[in-house]
Design an enzyme around this catalytic site. Structure first.
Site, PDB file in Angstrom:
ATOM      1  N   TYR A  56      38.302 -38.414  53.350  1.00  0.00           N
ATOM      2  CA  TYR A  56      39.629 -37.865  52.650  1.00  0.00           C
ATOM      3  C   TYR A  56      41.405 -37.478  54.047  1.00  0.00           C
ATOM      4  O   TYR A  56      40.806 -37.357  54.994  1.00  0.00           O
ATOM      5  CB  TYR A  56      39.433 -35.877  52.877  1.00  0.00           C
ATOM      6  CG  TYR A  56      37.837 -35.835  51.709  1.00  0.00           C
ATOM      7  CD1 TYR A  56      37.687 -36.727  50.745  1.00  0.00           C
ATOM      8  CD2 TYR A  56      37.514 -35.022  51.582  1.00  0.00           C
ATOM      9  CE1 TYR A  56      35.972 -36.681  50.075  1.00  0.00           C
ATOM     10  CE2 TYR A  56      36.372 -34.216  51.174  1.00  0.00           C
ATOM     11  CZ  TYR A  56      35.808 -35.240  50.486  1.00  0.00           C
ATOM     12  OH  TYR A  56      34.734 -35.454  49.538  1.00  0.00           O
ATOM     13  N   GLY A 207      35.932 -29.333  36.657  1.00  0.00           N
ATOM     14  CA  GLY A 207      36.751 -30.401  36.083  1.00  0.00           C
ATOM     15  C   GLY A 207      37.546 -30.524  36.846  1.00  0.00           C
ATOM     16  O   GLY A 207      38.284 -31.108  36.005  1.00  0.00           O
ATOM     17  N   GLY A 209      39.978 -29.348  37.930  1.00  0.00           N
ATOM     18  CA  GLY A 209      40.928 -28.491  37.646  1.00  0.00           C
ATOM     19  C   GLY A 209      41.197 -28.397  36.528  1.00  0.00           C
ATOM     20  O   GLY A 209      41.584 -27.201  35.282  1.00  0.00           O
TER      21      GLY A 209
END
Length: 329
Positions: A56, A207, A209
């Protein structure tokens, strides 16, 4: 804060965790100060299960989480991952590395970035099809022996792979995408986790958002938001999936909660061995997610939701084709 046991004999953690990926990558513009405040607020509210990964950023999210938990390490159950390497020339391409020497090097680097001497839960982020999982998990087990890691996990592994890995060293948790519009784990993985006493950690339980009802058109995304290139958020798929969200909105109105809370409550209702990790970088979203713990769905309501969102209801694959081949190995 409600708690759940992660795995048969694993640790007690907050009933929902906090996915930290979006604080540093993939979802457009971000603010480290805002994210740090959200992390502190989560800890103050009793969420102790924080989830990050070395990819990330890459690397920047581990540094952010490490800075946020400084001085509060005893209040955190810290999970991070290794194994995915981003392609330097094409951001859509991923390379997976499960070689034992890479396992050790990645762990040492994560410990340094996080500023800790032990990782609570260390995941193999994706399974390396070219390295037997027994070799990778064997190397991960050496990290436990060395005191650098407490518990082991896998991400997006198939049921047979999970069973093979579990024979080498107990696997505490399997993390995979799971939500109303991604019910793939129900084919075999959830049953394997339950049978083996392994905790299941759903990522993207909302999902990405979409199930919150806050996304109405592709233009709602920042230019560098990866969802612009995600098949489920494009063209006809977007329109079809928007229809599914309208059903969630209607059910949530009847229930007296938000669409996000309904979607998260459904995930929580699938079993006590599930600990979802909805991601957010904003305190108000975090508070909304925490309140989902107070939403209890009746059997009738669960049946209605299941009927509206059967396996395969979502339109479009959940990743680009260049990434889909890395799943369920």
């Amino acid at each position: 804060m409600q708690t759940r046991t992660l795995g048969k004999d694993g640790p007690r953690v907050s009933a929902i965790g906090l996915g930290c990926m979006g604080m540093s990558a993939f979802y457009g513009a971000h603010d480290d100060n805002e994210s740090r405040s959200t992390l502190h607020y989560a800890l103050d509210r009793g969420i102790n299960f924080l989830d990050t990964s070395d990819m990330y950023g890459p690397h920047t999210n581990e540094r952010l989480v490490g800075s946020a938990i400084k001085g509060r390490r005893d209040n955190v159950f810290l999970a991070t991952k290794f194994g995915i390497q981003l392609d330097a020339n094409d951001p859509h391409l991923r390379h997976v590395n499960g070689r034992p020497e890479y396992v050790h090097a990645s762990c040492d680097a994560s410990l340094k970035r996080l500023g800790v001497d032990c990782i609570d839960l260390y995941y193999q982020h994706r399974i390396d099809a070219n390295v037997p999982v027994e070799e990778t998990v064997g190397a991960m087990a050496e990290l436990v022996t060395a005191g650098k890691v407490r518990y082991l996990g896998l991400c997006e592994a198939s049921a047979p792979t999970l069973e093979r890995a579990h024979k080498v060293h107990p696997i505490t948790a399997l993390q995979s995408e799971y939500s109303l519009w991604t019910r793939d784990p129900e084919n075999a993985v959830l049953a394997a986790c339950k049978r083996l006493g392994i905790g299941f950690v759903p990522y993207s339980p909302l999902g990405r958002g979409f199930l919150t009802g806050a996304i109405n058109k592709p233009e709602d995304f920042d230019a560098d938001d990866f969802r612009r290139d995600n098949p489920r958020f494009q063209g006809d798929n977007f329109a079809r999936n928007l229809y599914l969200v309208e059903q969630i909105k209607a059910m949530a109105r009847d229930k007296g909660c938000s669409p996000a809370q309904l979607a998260l409550a459904w995930v929580l209702a699938q079993g006590e061995y599930l600990v979802p990790i909805p991601g957010t970088r904003r305190i108000n979203n975090l508070e909304e997610n925490i309140a989902a713990l107070n939403v209890t769905l009746t059997n009738s309501e669960l049946a209605s939701i299941d009927a509206a969102f059967p396996l395969g209801a979502a339109s479009g694959t959940r990743y680009q084709e260049s990434v889909m081949h890395l799943l369920a190995i």
